[in-house]
Design a protein around this motif. Structure first.
Motif, PDB file in Angstrom:
ATOM      1  N   PRO A 143      36.482  42.902  52.307  1.00 38.85           N
ATOM      2  CA  PRO A 143      35.296  43.165  51.477  1.00 38.85           C
ATOM      3  C   PRO A 143      35.661  43.209  49.998  1.00 38.85           C
ATOM      4  O   PRO A 143      36.730  43.697  49.619  1.00 38.85           O
ATOM      5  CB  PRO A 143      34.839  44.546  51.962  1.00 38.85           C
ATOM      6  CG  PRO A 143      36.092  45.206  52.438  1.00 38.85           C
ATOM      7  CD  PRO A 143      36.947  44.093  53.001  1.00 38.85           C
ATOM      8  N   GLY A 170      38.899  37.666  54.798  1.00 39.52           N
ATOM      9  CA  GLY A 170      37.873  38.448  55.469  1.00 39.52           C
ATOM     10  C   GLY A 170      37.662  39.837  54.910  1.00 39.52           C
ATOM     11  O   GLY A 170      36.951  40.644  55.496  1.00 39.52           O
ATOM     12  N   THR A 185      27.055  33.800  54.091  1.00 38.21           N
ATOM     13  CA  THR A 185      27.200  35.254  54.083  1.00 38.21           C
ATOM     14  C   THR A 185      28.613  35.661  53.687  1.00 38.21           C
ATOM     15  O   THR A 185      28.876  36.822  53.433  1.00 38.21           O
ATOM     16  CB  THR A 185      26.854  35.858  55.460  1.00 38.21           C
ATOM     17  OG1 THR A 185      27.696  35.249  56.445  1.00 38.21           O
ATOM     18  CG2 THR A 185      25.393  35.613  55.799  1.00 38.21           C
ATOM     19  N   SER A 186      29.530  34.708  53.672  1.00 41.86           N
ATOM     20  CA  SER A 186      30.878  34.949  53.158  1.00 41.86           C
ATOM     21  C   SER A 186      31.267  33.715  52.352  1.00 41.86           C
ATOM     22  O   SER A 186      30.686  32.638  52.508  1.00 41.86           O
ATOM     23  CB  SER A 186      31.870  35.222  54.296  1.00 41.86           C
ATOM     24  OG  SER A 186      31.994  34.087  55.126  1.00 41.86           O
ATOM     25  N   TYR A 187      32.266  33.911  51.496  1.00 37.24           N
ATOM     26  CA  TYR A 187      32.609  32.861  50.536  1.00 37.24           C
ATOM     27  C   TYR A 187      34.101  32.568  50.573  1.00 37.24           C
ATOM     28  O   TYR A 187      34.902  33.429  50.916  1.00 37.24           O
ATOM     29  CB  TYR A 187      32.214  33.298  49.123  1.00 37.24           C
ATOM     30  CG  TYR A 187      30.759  33.689  49.014  1.00 37.24           C
ATOM     31  CD1 TYR A 187      29.771  32.725  48.845  1.00 37.24           C
ATOM     32  CD2 TYR A 187      30.375  35.018  49.101  1.00 37.24           C
ATOM     33  CE1 TYR A 187      28.435  33.077  48.759  1.00 37.24           C
ATOM     34  CE2 TYR A 187      29.037  35.385  49.013  1.00 37.24           C
ATOM     35  CZ  TYR A 187      28.084  34.408  48.846  1.00 37.24           C
ATOM     36  OH  TYR A 187      26.765  34.764  48.768  1.00 37.24           O
ATOM     37  N   ASN A 246      36.688  34.827  52.259  1.00 31.52           N
ATOM     38  CA  ASN A 246      37.466  34.357  53.411  1.00 31.52           C
ATOM     39  C   ASN A 246      38.960  34.317  53.179  1.00 31.52           C
ATOM     40  O   ASN A 246      39.726  34.194  54.113  1.00 31.52           O
ATOM     41  CB  ASN A 246      36.969  32.980  53.855  1.00 31.52           C
ATOM     42  CG  ASN A 246      35.525  33.044  54.293  1.00 31.52           C
ATOM     43  OD1 ASN A 246      35.089  33.989  54.934  1.00 31.52           O
ATOM     44  ND2 ASN A 246      34.754  32.043  53.909  1.00 31.52           N
ATOM     45  N   ILE A 271      30.348  41.509  48.906  1.00 29.88           N
ATOM     46  CA  ILE A 271      30.518  40.148  49.447  1.00 29.88           C
ATOM     47  C   ILE A 271      31.789  40.145  50.279  1.00 29.88           C
ATOM     48  O   ILE A 271      32.630  41.040  50.153  1.00 29.88           O
ATOM     49  CB  ILE A 271      30.589  39.070  48.347  1.00 29.88           C
ATOM     50  CG1 ILE A 271      31.809  39.268  47.448  1.00 29.88           C
ATOM     51  CG2 ILE A 271      29.307  39.018  47.526  1.00 29.88           C
ATOM     52  CD1 ILE A 271      32.069  38.084  46.510  1.00 29.88           C
ATOM     53  N   THR A 272      31.934  39.143  51.116  1.00 31.70           N
ATOM     54  CA  THR A 272      33.164  38.938  51.872  1.00 31.70           C
ATOM     55  C   THR A 272      33.775  37.625  51.408  1.00 31.70           C
ATOM     56  O   THR A 272      33.070  36.621  51.277  1.00 31.70           O
ATOM     57  CB  THR A 272      32.879  38.867  53.390  1.00 31.70           C
ATOM     58  OG1 THR A 272      32.289  40.102  53.790  1.00 31.70           O
ATOM     59  CG2 THR A 272      34.154  38.639  54.189  1.00 31.70           C
TER      60      THR A 272
END
Length: 156
Positions: free
Chosen positions: A120, A118, A44-46, A153, A150-151
């Motif tokens: 957006p 973190g 869910t995050s990259y 990191n 998407i989020t």
């Protein structure tokens, strides 16, 4: 006579609904393509270096809106009023749609760029397509876009 009139009305109603239904099944937001981002791990995050799959369905755009992409640009962009607001778009790919195709699909990775941890971001699809000019003999290009949040990191 009443039967013939009723049959004609039912036939006319069927013709009208056949003409209207395809456009109704394609929301206005689909006119530039329906963009989906996924990953092999269903993340869910990259993070930079993570693989992503990009899939775009242009069926509604081509079939119902007569928007046939000439160029397709994919970028990572900062949403309005987010992060510091000064990050330039990061280009993931520039592609063209194969003749007669209504989908585009490819895999890539999140580039090793500078990101706010973190924060957006959006993957933005910009669809550049030709339109007939007012003189009926020339064309010009228009752009439309859709985005998927998407989020990321952060930079590693």
């Amino acid at each position: 006579m009443k039967f013939a009139f009723t049959t004609a009305l039912v036939s006319l109603a069927g013709l009208v609904s056949a003409t209207v239904l395809p456009r109704q099944s394609c929301p206005d937001a689909s006119r530039f393509g329906i963009l989906a981002i996924s990953s092999p791990t269903n993340a869910t995050s990259y993070s930079p270096g993570d693989p992503i799959n990009v899939h775009v369905d242009f069926h509604c755009a081509v079939t119902n809106y007569d928007i046939v992409p000439q160029f397709i640009d994919y970028t990572i962009e900062v949403p309005a009023n987010q992060n510091n607001g000064h990050e330039a778009p990061i280009v993931l790919a520039r592609r063209t749609l194969a003749a007669g195709a209504t989908t585009d699909e490819f895999s890539t990775t999140i580039p090793f760029a500078f990101y706010f941890a973190g924060a957006p971001y959006n993957v933005v699809l910009t669809d550049t397509y030709p339109v007939e000019g007012t003189d009926g003999t020339s064309q010009f290009l228009l752009e439309g876009s859709v985005e998927v949040p998407i989020t990321i990191n952060g930079s590693t």
